[in-house]
Design an enzyme around this catalytic site. Sequence first.
Site, short mmCIF file in Angstrom:
data_model
loop_
_atom_site.label_atom_id
_atom_site.label_comp_id
_atom_site.label_asym_id
_atom_site.label_seq_id
_atom_site.Cartn_x
_atom_site.Cartn_y
_atom_site.Cartn_z
N SER A 232 -0.57 11.48 -1.38
CA SER A 232 -1.35 10.55 -0.57
C SER A 232 -1.61 11.16 0.79
CB SER A 232 -0.60 9.23 -0.41
OG SER A 232 -1.21 8.45 0.60
N HIS B 17 -4.80 11.07 -3.41
CA HIS B 17 -4.87 9.63 -3.23
C HIS B 17 -5.29 9.33 -1.81
CE1 HIS B 17 -3.37 5.58 -4.50
NE2 HIS B 17 -3.08 5.42 -3.21
N ASP C 104 -5.76 6.32 0.80
CA ASP C 104 -5.43 4.92 1.07
C ASP C 104 -6.43 4.34 2.07
OD1 ASP C 104 -2.89 4.35 -0.38
OD2 ASP C 104 -2.19 6.08 0.78
N MET D 117 -7.42 1.06 4.12
CA MET D 117 -6.86 -0.20 4.60
C MET D 117 -7.74 -0.78 5.68
SD MET D 117 -2.85 0.88 4.92
CE MET D 117 -2.07 1.96 3.72
N HIS E 117 -7.86 4.15 -3.09
CA HIS E 117 -7.07 2.94 -3.25
C HIS E 117 -7.55 1.94 -2.20
CE1 HIS E 117 -2.75 1.04 -3.25
NE2 HIS E 117 -3.69 0.19 -3.63
N MET F 230 -7.34 -1.03 -0.40
CA MET F 230 -6.49 -2.15 0.05
C MET F 230 -7.27 -2.95 1.08
SD MET F 230 -2.85 -0.13 0.19
CE MET F 230 -3.58 1.48 0.41
N MET G 237 2.47 -1.37 -7.39
CA MET G 237 3.01 -1.05 -6.07
C MET G 237 4.53 -1.24 -6.07
SD MET G 237 0.49 -0.06 -4.22
CE MET G 237 1.41 0.04 -2.67
N GLY H 190 0.59 -1.09 3.02
CA GLY H 190 0.21 -1.16 4.42
C GLY H 190 0.72 -0.01 5.26
N GLY I 103 5.97 5.78 4.16
CA GLY I 103 7.36 5.99 4.52
C GLY I 103 8.31 4.86 4.20
N ASP J 25 3.18 3.56 -6.78
CA ASP J 25 2.89 3.99 -5.42
C ASP J 25 3.83 3.28 -4.47
OD1 ASP J 25 1.80 4.68 -2.98
OD2 ASP J 25 -0.13 3.71 -3.30
N GLY J 26 4.61 4.06 -3.72
CA GLY J 26 5.48 3.49 -2.70
C GLY J 26 6.91 3.98 -2.82
N SER K 123 5.05 10.84 1.92
CA SER K 123 6.00 11.55 2.78
C SER K 123 6.81 12.59 2.02
CB SER K 123 6.92 10.55 3.49
OG SER K 123 7.61 9.74 2.55
#
Length: 218
Positions: free
Chosen positions: A7, A32, A34, A36, A65, A67, A136, A141, A144, A174-175, A197
């Site tokens: 990501s 990926h 993200d 937002m 993705h 969001m 998820m 949001g 890390g 993811d996460g 990360s």
Amino acid sequence: MALIVPSILSADFAQLGEQVRAAQAGGADRLHVDVMDGRFVPNITVGPLVMEAVRRHTTLPLEAHLMIVEPERYVEDFARAGADLLIVHQEASPHLHRTIQRIQRLGKRAGVAINPATPLAMLQEILGDVDLVLCMTVNPGFSGQDFISGMLPKIERLRAMIQQHGARCDLEVDGGIQTQSAPVAVRAGANVLVAGSAVYGDADGAAAGIARLRAALA
């Protein structure tokens, strides 16, 4: 072997092109992005212009993705910017079939994501129509965050649900994907891992981060 999808949310944006190329050279399967909006999630990140910039620096498939609220308003923009796979949230898409069909009519792969507290029942009517389901394992949001271990039974149930429906979609998580959580997520049924990360935060660089994840899965 599960796919490793870095990501760029965790990348150094001052060196984004270099960071994207490093992930490709290090063996990433795709990237990926993200997106937002500060409304659906409490953060604001990137738009189609950044997707275009990433596209110029890699030949890897790109997944967007989204969001964001009203994702159907923006799928064409991200498709045009270079996304190969567009993922929308079930919680943000009241007319989900229409949005998925629109993505696929653009010639792109379509995915649907669900947040940790969203019941799997909300996916039953769409599983046969999507190319990917994203479970998820943190509340979206921020990068890390720690992997929510309580999501492992949910991943297992989702894998069983996919098989029961005869669906051919990927199961992405993811996460909080690190060397400790990656193997258990795969054992639970995931076949695509988004890692931020763990890749871009590795002291030895993105290639080393990807290699460590692959070693953990071996």
